[in-house]
Design a protein around this motif. Structure first.
Motif, PDB file in Angstrom:
ATOM      1  N   GLU A   1      40.578  34.710  33.322  1.00 46.35           N
ATOM      2  CA  GLU A   1      39.448  34.086  32.628  1.00 46.35           C
ATOM      3  C   GLU A   1      38.542  33.352  33.607  1.00 46.35           C
ATOM      4  OE1 GLU A   1      36.960  33.077  29.541  1.00 46.35           O
ATOM      5  OE2 GLU A   1      38.688  34.407  29.431  1.00 46.35           O
ATOM      6  N   LEU A   2      39.143  32.591  34.508  1.00 42.37           N
ATOM      7  CA  LEU A   2      38.381  31.813  35.485  1.00 42.37           C
ATOM      8  C   LEU A   2      37.638  32.710  36.474  1.00 42.37           C
ATOM      9  CD1 LEU A   2      37.721  29.068  36.902  1.00 42.37           C
ATOM     10  CD2 LEU A   2      39.794  29.462  38.243  1.00 42.37           C
ATOM     11  N   SER A   3      38.341  33.703  37.008  1.00 36.77           N
ATOM     12  CA  SER A   3      37.789  34.520  38.097  1.00 36.77           C
ATOM     13  C   SER A   3      36.984  35.726  37.618  1.00 36.77           C
ATOM     14  CB  SER A   3      38.919  35.013  38.998  1.00 36.77           C
ATOM     15  OG  SER A   3      39.733  35.945  38.299  1.00 36.77           O
ATOM     16  N   GLY A   4      37.245  36.175  36.396  1.00 35.06           N
ATOM     17  CA  GLY A   4      36.642  37.415  35.922  1.00 35.06           C
ATOM     18  C   GLY A   4      37.371  38.658  36.404  1.00 35.06           C
ATOM     19  N   ASP A   5      38.468  38.471  37.145  1.00 42.97           N
ATOM     20  CA  ASP A   5      39.256  39.599  37.661  1.00 42.97           C
ATOM     21  C   ASP A   5      40.226  40.058  36.578  1.00 42.97           C
ATOM     22  OD1 ASP A   5      41.026  41.360  38.874  1.00 42.97           O
ATOM     23  OD2 ASP A   5      41.377  40.098  40.630  1.00 42.97           O
ATOM     24  N   ARG A   6      39.843  41.128  35.896  1.00 47.52           N
ATOM     25  CA  ARG A   6      40.670  41.674  34.820  1.00 47.52           C
ATOM     26  C   ARG A   6      41.226  43.043  35.209  1.00 47.52           C
ATOM     27  NH1 ARG A   6      41.053  38.746  30.640  1.00 47.52           N
ATOM     28  NH2 ARG A   6      39.596  37.062  30.249  1.00 47.52           N
ATOM     29  N   ASN A   7      41.545  43.206  36.489  1.00 44.28           N
ATOM     30  CA  ASN A   7      42.147  44.442  36.981  1.00 44.28           C
ATOM     31  C   ASN A   7      43.363  44.754  36.098  1.00 44.28           C
ATOM     32  OD1 ASN A   7      43.668  46.353  38.437  1.00 44.28           O
ATOM     33  ND2 ASN A   7      43.028  45.513  40.400  1.00 44.28           N
ATOM     34  N   PRO A   8      43.480  45.988  35.602  1.00 38.44           N
ATOM     35  CA  PRO A   8      44.603  46.313  34.708  1.00 38.44           C
ATOM     36  C   PRO A   8      45.985  46.156  35.351  1.00 38.44           C
ATOM     37  CG  PRO A   8      43.340  48.285  35.248  1.00 38.44           C
ATOM     38  CD  PRO A   8      42.572  47.107  35.778  1.00 38.44           C
ATOM     39  N   ILE A   9      46.062  46.156  36.673  1.00 40.05           N
ATOM     40  CA  ILE A   9      47.365  45.927  37.332  1.00 40.05           C
ATOM     41  C   ILE A   9      47.889  44.521  37.001  1.00 40.05           C
ATOM     42  CG2 ILE A   9      46.475  45.062  39.539  1.00 40.05           C
ATOM     43  CD1 ILE A   9      49.445  47.448  39.206  1.00 40.05           C
ATOM     44  N   HIS A  10      46.969  43.618  36.666  1.00 36.68           N
ATOM     45  CA  HIS A  10      47.338  42.249  36.312  1.00 36.68           C
ATOM     46  C   HIS A  10      47.442  42.045  34.802  1.00 36.68           C
ATOM     47  CE1 HIS A  10      46.383  41.435  40.448  1.00 36.68           C
ATOM     48  NE2 HIS A  10      45.089  41.586  40.274  1.00 36.68           N
ATOM     49  N   MET A  11      46.688  42.847  34.039  1.00 37.98           N
ATOM     50  CA  MET A  11      46.480  42.526  32.625  1.00 37.98           C
ATOM     51  C   MET A  11      47.114  43.496  31.624  1.00 37.98           C
ATOM     52  SD  MET A  11      44.705  39.895  33.412  1.00 37.98           S
ATOM     53  CE  MET A  11      44.273  39.320  31.779  1.00 37.98           C
ATOM     54  N   ASP A  12      47.374  44.730  32.040  1.00 37.31           N
ATOM     55  CA  ASP A  12      47.746  45.780  31.092  1.00 37.31           C
ATOM     56  C   ASP A  12      49.143  46.326  31.411  1.00 37.31           C
ATOM     57  OD1 ASP A  12      48.037  48.346  29.821  1.00 37.31           O
ATOM     58  OD2 ASP A  12      45.862  48.627  29.799  1.00 37.31           O
ATOM     59  N   ASP A  13      50.106  46.015  30.534  1.00 43.04           N
ATOM     60  CA  ASP A  13      51.496  46.439  30.754  1.00 43.04           C
ATOM     61  C   ASP A  13      51.620  47.960  30.870  1.00 43.04           C
ATOM     62  OD1 ASP A  13      52.885  43.926  30.787  1.00 43.04           O
ATOM     63  OD2 ASP A  13      52.631  43.811  28.612  1.00 43.04           O
ATOM     64  N   ALA A  14      50.953  48.699  29.997  1.00 39.15           N
ATOM     65  CA  ALA A  14      51.062  50.166  30.002  1.00 39.15           C
ATOM     66  C   ALA A  14      50.485  50.739  31.296  1.00 39.15           C
ATOM     67  CB  ALA A  14      50.353  50.754  28.785  1.00 39.15           C
ATOM     68  N   TYR A  15      49.339  50.246  31.708  1.00 37.07           N
ATOM     69  CA  TYR A  15      48.740  50.704  32.959  1.00 37.07           C
ATOM     70  C   TYR A  15      49.654  50.372  34.140  1.00 37.07           C
ATOM     71  CZ  TYR A  15      45.646  51.056  36.961  1.00 37.07           C
ATOM     72  OH  TYR A  15      45.113  51.393  38.165  1.00 37.07           O
ATOM     73  N   ALA A  16      50.100  49.127  34.213  1.00 35.69           N
ATOM     74  CA  ALA A  16      50.912  48.670  35.345  1.00 35.69           C
ATOM     75  C   ALA A  16      52.238  49.419  35.430  1.00 35.69           C
ATOM     76  CB  ALA A  16      51.154  47.164  35.245  1.00 35.69           C
TER      77      ALA A  16
ATOM     78  N   ALA B   1      50.960  39.502  39.511  1.00 33.49           N
ATOM     79  CA  ALA B   1      50.027  38.377  39.478  1.00 33.49           C
ATOM     80  C   ALA B   1      48.923  38.607  40.504  1.00 33.49           C
ATOM     81  CB  ALA B   1      50.768  37.079  39.778  1.00 33.49           C
ATOM     82  N   HIS B   2      47.760  38.044  40.242  1.00 31.27           N
ATOM     83  CA  HIS B   2      46.666  38.070  41.207  1.00 31.27           C
ATOM     84  C   HIS B   2      47.156  37.408  42.502  1.00 31.27           C
ATOM     85  CE1 HIS B   2      44.728  37.878  37.229  1.00 31.27           C
ATOM     86  NE2 HIS B   2      43.677  38.480  37.772  1.00 31.27           N
ATOM     87  N   GLY B   3      46.860  38.019  43.630  1.00 33.38           N
ATOM     88  CA  GLY B   3      47.260  37.427  44.903  1.00 33.38           C
ATOM     89  C   GLY B   3      46.674  36.040  45.113  1.00 33.38           C
ATOM     90  N   MET B   4      45.463  35.841  44.613  1.00 32.55           N
ATOM     91  CA  MET B   4      44.812  34.558  44.831  1.00 32.55           C
ATOM     92  C   MET B   4      45.423  33.423  44.015  1.00 32.55           C
ATOM     93  SD  MET B   4      42.975  35.073  47.360  1.00 32.55           S
ATOM     94  CE  MET B   4      42.179  33.479  47.431  1.00 32.55           C
ATOM     95  N   ILE B   5      46.292  33.756  43.050  1.00 34.88           N
ATOM     96  CA  ILE B   5      47.045  32.684  42.394  1.00 34.88           C
ATOM     97  C   ILE B   5      47.936  32.014  43.441  1.00 34.88           C
ATOM     98  CG2 ILE B   5      48.883  32.162  40.723  1.00 34.88           C
ATOM     99  CD1 ILE B   5      47.625  34.272  38.872  1.00 34.88           C
ATOM    100  N   SER B   6      48.569  32.830  44.287  1.00 34.80           N
ATOM    101  CA  SER B   6      49.369  32.243  45.378  1.00 34.80           C
ATOM    102  C   SER B   6      48.482  31.397  46.282  1.00 34.80           C
ATOM    103  CB  SER B   6      50.058  33.336  46.194  1.00 34.80           C
ATOM    104  OG  SER B   6      51.041  33.983  45.428  1.00 34.80           O
ATOM    105  N   GLY B   7      47.260  31.874  46.559  1.00 35.39           N
ATOM    106  CA  GLY B   7      46.332  31.104  47.373  1.00 35.39           C
ATOM    107  C   GLY B   7      46.007  29.761  46.746  1.00 35.39           C
ATOM    108  N   ALA B   8      45.768  29.762  45.444  1.00 40.52           N
ATOM    109  CA  ALA B   8      45.473  28.514  44.737  1.00 40.52           C
ATOM    110  C   ALA B   8      46.680  27.584  44.734  1.00 40.52           C
ATOM    111  CB  ALA B   8      45.027  28.812  43.306  1.00 40.52           C
ATOM    112  N   LEU B   9      47.873  28.171  44.613  1.00 45.16           N
ATOM    113  CA  LEU B   9      49.088  27.340  44.621  1.00 45.16           C
ATOM    114  C   LEU B   9      49.348  26.757  46.008  1.00 45.16           C
ATOM    115  CD1 LEU B   9      51.306  29.478  42.244  1.00 45.16           C
ATOM    116  CD2 LEU B   9      50.228  27.265  41.744  1.00 45.16           C
ATOM    117  N   ILE B  10      48.921  27.455  47.059  1.00 44.37           N
ATOM    118  CA  ILE B  10      48.999  26.893  48.408  1.00 44.37           C
ATOM    119  C   ILE B  10      48.115  25.651  48.487  1.00 44.37           C
ATOM    120  CG2 ILE B  10      48.349  27.240  50.831  1.00 44.37           C
ATOM    121  CD1 ILE B  10      49.258  30.202  50.456  1.00 44.37           C
ATOM    122  N   SER B  11      46.910  25.742  47.943  1.00 44.82           N
ATOM    123  CA  SER B  11      45.997  24.602  47.932  1.00 44.82           C
ATOM    124  C   SER B  11      46.649  23.411  47.227  1.00 44.82           C
ATOM    125  CB  SER B  11      44.684  24.985  47.233  1.00 44.82           C
ATOM    126  OG  SER B  11      43.797  23.900  47.198  1.00 44.82           O
ATOM    127  N   ALA B  12      47.240  23.649  46.078  1.00 44.75           N
ATOM    128  CA  ALA B  12      47.910  22.580  45.334  1.00 44.75           C
ATOM    129  C   ALA B  12      49.091  22.011  46.120  1.00 44.75           C
ATOM    130  CB  ALA B  12      48.381  23.096  43.971  1.00 44.75           C
TER     131      ALA B  12
END
Length: 139
Positions: free
Chosen positions: A28-43, A53-64
């Motif tokens: 929602e925040l990033s607009g990245d709705r790649n089906p590898i992250h969002m769609d069970d059947a596709y993935a 998970a989006h790789g940048m979630i790990s990046g954001a968690l590093i910041s935190a």
């Protein structure tokens, strides 16, 4: 949060579970709705066999983790990230930070930033360069 840990060799870690809610919120925040992250059947049809998970979630968690372990008030000057393995929904990951360099006269620190899964698999290797916050400089 005041910092008393801006010294070469300081190491600490933060452990987090990456949830579906986090993935939904990041999309929602990033607009990245790649089906590898969002769609069970596709993935399910990909090399990973399930959603990642989006790789940048790990990046954001590093910041935190930098704020939680070193202290607030600092500013990112740079962050390298190498995504080595996927993080799946509900994986527990540990973000480990290690200060590898400090330039006190400039108020800058270099920090090794690595992320591992509970099973020991490395998922992200990185390095941050941060401007140390005023509350850290005099700790």
């Amino acid at each position: 949060m005041a910092n008393r840990n801006v010294e070469v060799g300081f190491t600490d870690s933060v452990t987090v579970q990456v949830t579906d809610k986090m993935v939904q919120q990041f999309a929602e925040l990033s607009g990245d709705r790649n089906p590898i992250h969002m769609d069970d059947a596709y993935a399910a049809k990909t090399r990973f066999g399930r959603r990642i998970a989006h790789g940048m979630i790990s990046g954001a968690l590093i910041s935190a983790a930098l704020v939680k372990t070193i202290g607030g008030g600092g500013v990112y000057l740079g962050q390298s990230l190498k995504f080595v393995n996927p993080v799946f929904i509900d994986d527990v990951i540990t973000i480990t930070i290690k200060i590898t360099g400090v330039r006190k006269e400039k108020g800058i620190a270099t920090v090794e930033t690595n992320v591992t899964k509970a099973n020991g698999d490395v998922v992200v290797k990185g390095e941050a360069v941060i401007m140390v916050g005023a509350d850290m400089e005099h700790a």
